[in-house]
Design a protein around this motif. Structure first.
Motif, short mmCIF file in Angstrom:
data_model
loop_
_atom_site.label_atom_id
_atom_site.label_comp_id
_atom_site.label_asym_id
_atom_site.label_seq_id
_atom_site.Cartn_x
_atom_site.Cartn_y
_atom_site.Cartn_z
N ALA A 13 0.84 -1.20 0.00
CA ALA A 13 0.00 0.00 0.00
C ALA A 13 0.87 1.25 0.00
N ASP A 55 -2.33 6.10 7.16
CA ASP A 55 -3.29 4.99 7.16
C ASP A 55 -3.98 4.90 8.52
N THR A 81 -7.42 5.18 3.74
CA THR A 81 -7.95 3.93 4.27
C THR A 81 -8.85 3.24 3.25
N ALA A 82 -9.02 1.95 3.44
CA ALA A 82 -9.92 1.18 2.57
C ALA A 82 -11.34 1.16 3.12
N TYR A 83 -11.55 1.78 4.30
CA TYR A 83 -12.84 1.71 4.98
C TYR A 83 -13.48 3.10 5.08
N LEU A 100 -10.08 7.32 0.07
CA LEU A 100 -10.38 5.88 0.09
C LEU A 100 -9.46 5.13 -0.87
N LYS A 101 -8.94 4.00 -0.41
CA LYS A 101 -8.13 3.13 -1.26
C LYS A 101 -9.05 2.20 -2.06
#
Length: 244
Positions: A13, A55, A81-83, A100-101
């Motif tokens: 990442a 992150d 972040t992915a969330y 967002l990732k």
């Protein structure tokens, strides 16, 4: 050139974000990147980047804990972040933006614009603050400089009656009736005030010696010209009398 610091516990990442940033614009330089948040904190103690990409989901310390541990906060923080459930919390922690990732190019473009705008605004404010402080330091008659509520106050000795402690805060009482609450302990306030005019008469009070109207020896109080009644501690009484 914008110097960025990246913090993400996942090396892939981190590499992906680094690639996106450097390929997005030749105005961005990656000053440092970290998978260990503790190493990043140590680095940021000694360095001030133009922005931090941080992150949230990290095993040893999450991103919000990281922000709380930062002592040097003179740069904008971008949460990555992915969330998507962290958006509101990110804003509450004063993050300048939330990505967002995988990161969208248009979103990244907006973020870079916000970083530039933020830094331009703060650079101007900090530069003006330095000019004002230098001017006051060189002036033949220096004023007392108080930094509070995002502004600098330049006060004459005669404007301050006394200061009172309230734990980690202090309150300045001015001769015109104003009260100024400072996020400083009384010890720190004492260091700002010239010792030829002010005296810490009690653990909770500093008074302006030129504002004393009466000293009640038996009761152990001073009465100021404003009629404020301030206690004199037993430990300070002898030194206080010497000052008078």
């Amino acid at each position: 050139m914008i110097e960025a610091v990246l913090v993400d516990d996942e090396i892939k990442a981190l590499q992906s974000l680094s690639w996106e940033l450097t390929n997005f614009s030749d105005e961005i330089n990656i000053g440092a990147s970290f998978t260990d948040p503790r190493e990043a904190l140590d680095y940021l103690e000694r360095n001030t980047p133009d922005c931090l990409f941080l992150d949230i989901e990290m095993p040893t310390m999450d991103g919000f804990q990281f922000i709380q541990k930062l002592t040097n906060k003179n740069f904008p923080v971008v949460i990555t972040t992915a969330y998507n459930q962290y958006a509101i919390k990110a804003l509450k922690h004063e993050a300048i933006d939330y990505l967002l990732k995988p990161i969208d190019t248009d979103d990244l473009k907006d973020t870079i614009f916000k970083i530039k705008k933020h830094n331009a605004k703060h650079f101007s404010a900090e530069r003006l603050e330095r000019i004002l402080l230098n001017f006051n330091a060189k002036a033949s008659h220096k004023k007392i400089t108080i930094n509070t509520d995002g502004k600098l106050l330049f006060l004459e000795n005669d404007e301050i009656l006394y200061a009172e402690s309230d734990g980690n805060y202090s309150t300045l009482y001015l001769s015109d009736g104003q009260k100024i609450v400072l996020t400083k302990k009384l010890k720190e306030v004492n260091e700002l005030l010239p010792d030829d005019s002010f005296f810490r008469i009690h653990n909770s009070y500093i008074i302006n010696l030129h504002k004393i109207k009466e000293f009640l020896k038996t009761d152990g109080y001073v009465i100021l010209k404003s009629n404020h009644k301030i206690p004199v501690s037993r430990q300070k009484k002898s030194d206080f009398l010497d000052m008078l």
